[in-house]
Design an enzyme around this catalytic site. Structure first.
Site, PDB file in Angstrom:
ATOM      1  N   HIS A 261      -5.764  -3.127  34.000  1.00  0.00           N
ATOM      2  CA  HIS A 261      -4.829  -3.676  33.013  1.00  0.00           C
ATOM      3  C   HIS A 261      -3.873  -2.585  32.502  1.00  0.00           C
ATOM      4  O   HIS A 261      -2.654  -2.749  32.529  1.00  0.00           O
ATOM      5  CB  HIS A 261      -5.629  -4.283  31.852  1.00  0.00           C
ATOM      6  CG  HIS A 261      -4.771  -4.892  30.785  1.00  0.00           C
ATOM      7  ND1 HIS A 261      -4.533  -6.240  30.714  1.00  0.00           N
ATOM      8  CD2 HIS A 261      -4.093  -4.338  29.750  1.00  0.00           C
ATOM      9  CE1 HIS A 261      -3.735  -6.492  29.678  1.00  0.00           C
ATOM     10  NE2 HIS A 261      -3.453  -5.341  29.077  1.00  0.00           N
ATOM     11  N   GLU A 262      -4.434  -1.477  32.059  1.00  0.00           N
ATOM     12  CA  GLU A 262      -3.594  -0.402  31.523  1.00  0.00           C
ATOM     13  C   GLU A 262      -2.712   0.201  32.608  1.00  0.00           C
ATOM     14  O   GLU A 262      -1.587   0.621  32.345  1.00  0.00           O
ATOM     15  CB  GLU A 262      -4.444   0.683  30.849  1.00  0.00           C
ATOM     16  CG  GLU A 262      -5.283   0.197  29.652  1.00  0.00           C
ATOM     17  CD  GLU A 262      -4.522  -0.675  28.668  1.00  0.00           C
ATOM     18  OE1 GLU A 262      -3.319  -0.443  28.440  1.00  0.00           O
ATOM     19  OE2 GLU A 262      -5.126  -1.625  28.118  1.00  0.00           O
ATOM     20  N   HIS A 265       0.504  -1.680  32.766  1.00  0.00           N
ATOM     21  CA  HIS A 265       1.472  -1.211  31.758  1.00  0.00           C
ATOM     22  C   HIS A 265       2.085   0.118  32.202  1.00  0.00           C
ATOM     23  O   HIS A 265       3.284   0.341  32.072  1.00  0.00           O
ATOM     24  CB  HIS A 265       0.765  -0.977  30.413  1.00  0.00           C
ATOM     25  CG  HIS A 265       0.394  -2.237  29.682  1.00  0.00           C
ATOM     26  ND1 HIS A 265       1.320  -3.167  29.286  1.00  0.00           N
ATOM     27  CD2 HIS A 265      -0.807  -2.701  29.224  1.00  0.00           C
ATOM     28  CE1 HIS A 265       0.709  -4.158  28.632  1.00  0.00           C
ATOM     29  NE2 HIS A 265      -0.584  -3.902  28.589  1.00  0.00           N
ATOM     30  N   GLU A 291       3.045  -7.306  28.937  1.00  0.00           N
ATOM     31  CA  GLU A 291       1.733  -7.904  29.161  1.00  0.00           C
ATOM     32  C   GLU A 291       1.696  -8.665  30.485  1.00  0.00           C
ATOM     33  O   GLU A 291       0.652  -8.756  31.121  1.00  0.00           O
ATOM     34  CB  GLU A 291       1.397  -8.818  27.967  1.00  0.00           C
ATOM     35  CG  GLU A 291      -0.068  -9.139  27.795  1.00  0.00           C
ATOM     36  CD  GLU A 291      -0.988  -7.947  27.531  1.00  0.00           C
ATOM     37  OE1 GLU A 291      -0.495  -6.833  27.277  1.00  0.00           O
ATOM     38  OE2 GLU A 291      -2.216  -8.134  27.602  1.00  0.00           O
TER      39      GLU A 291
END
Ligand SMILES: [Zn+2]
Length: 505
Positions: A261-262, A265, A291
């Site tokens: 997830h990170e 980003h 997101e």
């Protein structure tokens, strides 16, 4: 004019330097700062924000931005859009009286502390007066910024430019109906516990995650992976992107999906075109678009069978598997042997209503957001008293997911957002999911071989497509326009629903 532009960028550079210092201090506080340093650190942080406020409302800067904004039609498109973003930020900060800014900052730090206390003691009355204050401050804030607009529209505009309560109502109304029907049809699955077969050794997991993130495309020459309590990504400068992971004890799958997830980003921030680096367009355009990049990589790619067919086996180069009963000699895990990819993917994709938002699966997750959005509207429009929040929360949980929290820390006190005044923020998570669904559809139609490439660990078409269509633009294109430009349509929930349907039914 040329001289004014140069002066403008000179001013902006100072702001960006301070923003980087602020991000570094914050990152350090989360990652390595000793607890005893907190007082000095808060002084350092407050000094940096004071300086930032001073130079970003400095007379010379204000008149430069205003002048350039007036003549923006004659400027180069990058300069014009950067000025537009600066002007928007400036107009907001100028409308807020200094006393209000100070009052809000003070109330927020007290409120955050009270929330921590209330959560650990399971006592809503500790937090209640602080939440009442936060709501009052948000109403005042909206009134200062634009009293002609609904409060919610002013608040969400800070996170998602151009979004309004009316648009969210329409999107969420449809989504809620579709999710309810979908949830009633999804067959429940049981965990096979495949991930818990791995012996959990933090340094090895870190090594594996480092390998995986580099393999997908993170540039460790212009970024680093840190270790923190709650995962987040932060940008210290365009050439220093930190993806901060948590290595949860005994929870390998959360450590890995959180890292992916990170990384989503981080890839966005790392691949913004250099020409924007010194402008006000040097970061991802909105929270929703940001997101979408993290959720797409985490869920659509990182929870897929093809992804684990490739990485599952490689994981065995980093982690050891020891059977609980003898013989206790470590075995080399193999695909189809000790690792059952099917089971592993099954474990990553179990849909089941649960109480905690951050632990929710990708279907029920959005119900958690709809609940928060509806309650925020009620609080801001005085449709409920803050004292009624725990009750309203529980009845909405019952309505949306048919479960009831057993305590406040798994109910209305679970998230930090309201305690720090982040009201109007939650919808951006679901908007991110919807954008992800729409982009995923477009990406797959233009890259029909991606699943086969993924089996070989080939991320090049994913990397190139997202760099070309999303990442490189930074904040140059507004969020709504970006979705429309890439997919040819306005944002809608249908693509995300269709993605869920084809995956889970
Ligand atoms: Zn995120």
């Amino acid at each position: 004019m040329k001289q004014k532009i140069e002066q403008y960028y000179q001013h902006l550079k100072e702001q960006k330097i301070l923003e980087g210092i602020d991000a570094l201090l914050n990152w350090d506080q989360e990652a390595v700062m000793p607890a005893g340093a907190v007082e000095f650190r808060s002084e350092q942080l407050s000094y940096v924000s004071k300086k930032h406020h001073e130079i970003s409302t400095d007379k010379a800067y204000v008149s430069l931005v205003n002048d350039l904004y007036e003549s923006r039609s004659t400027l180069d498109s990058v300069d014009a859009r950067s000025i537009e973003v600066s002007k928007k930020n400036l107009d907001k900060s100028i409308k807020l009286p200094t006393e209000f800014v100070e009052e809000a900052a003070k109330a927020t730090s007290l409120s955050h502390q009270a929330w921590l206390d209330a959560k650990s003691k399971e006592d809503f009355s500790i937090f209640q007066p602080h939440l009442e204050k936060q709501i009052e401050l948000k109403k005042k804030y909206a009134n200062y910024i634009d009293s002609s607009k609904p409060i919610y529209d002013v608040l969400i505009d800070d996170f998602e430019e151009g979004m309004t309560g009316e648009k969210i109502d329409a999107i969420f109304h449809n989504l809620k109906t579709e999710l309810k029907s979908l949830l009633s049809k999804i067959k429940s699955k049981e965990k096979t516990g495949e991930f818990s077969k791995f012996k959990f050794e933090t340094p090895k997991v870190k090594e594996f995650i480092q390998f995986m993130t580099a393999r997908i495309g993170f540039d460790f020459n212009r970024g680093a992976a840190g270790e923190v309590h709650h995962p987040f990504e932060s940008s210290l400068s365009p050439n220093d992107i930190r993806i901060n992971m948590s290595y949860y004890h005994k929870d390998l799958s959360s450590s890995i999906t959180g890292a992916i997830h990170e990384l989503g980003h981080g890839l966005y921030e790392q691949n913004i075109d250099k020409k924007y680096h010194h402008t006000d367009l040097s970061a991802g355009v909105s929270l929703g678009i940001h997101e979408s990049q993290s959720r797409l990589l985490e869920n659509m790619v990182g929870r897929s069978k093809a992804f684990w067919n490739y990485f599952g086996n490689l994981m065995s180069d980093y982690l050891t598997f020891e059977p609980i009963s003898p013989p206790s000699t470590p075995l080399r895990m193999t695909l189809g042997g000790e690792i059952q990819v099917e089971n592993l993917v099954n474990d990553l994709n179990i849909v089941k209503p649960s109480l905690i938002r951050i632990e929710a699966d990708e279907v029920t997750y959005n119900m958690h957001i709809i609940l928060r959005y509806e309650i925020e509207q009620m609080m801001l429009n005085d449709q409920i008293k803050i004292s009624e929040l725990p009750e309203v929360w529980n009845s909405k949980m019952k309505e949306l997911l048919n479960i009831t929290p057993d305590k406040l820390s798994t109910g209305c006190l679970q998230d930090t957002h309201w305690s720090i005044g982040a009201i109007g923020y939650f919808p951006t998570y679901t908007l991110g999911n919807l954008v992800a669904g729409q982009l995923w559809n477009k990406f797959q139609s233009e890259n029909p071989n991606f699943q086969t490439e993924l089996l070989e660990g080939d991320f090049s078409s994913y990397f190139n497509w997202f760099k070309e269509n999303i990442w490189q633009h930074g904040s140059f294109i507004k969020p709504n326009d970006l979705v429309k430009k890439v997919t040819g349509e306005e944002l809608k929930s249908e693509y995300f629903i269709e993605y869920l349907r084809s995956k889970y039914l």
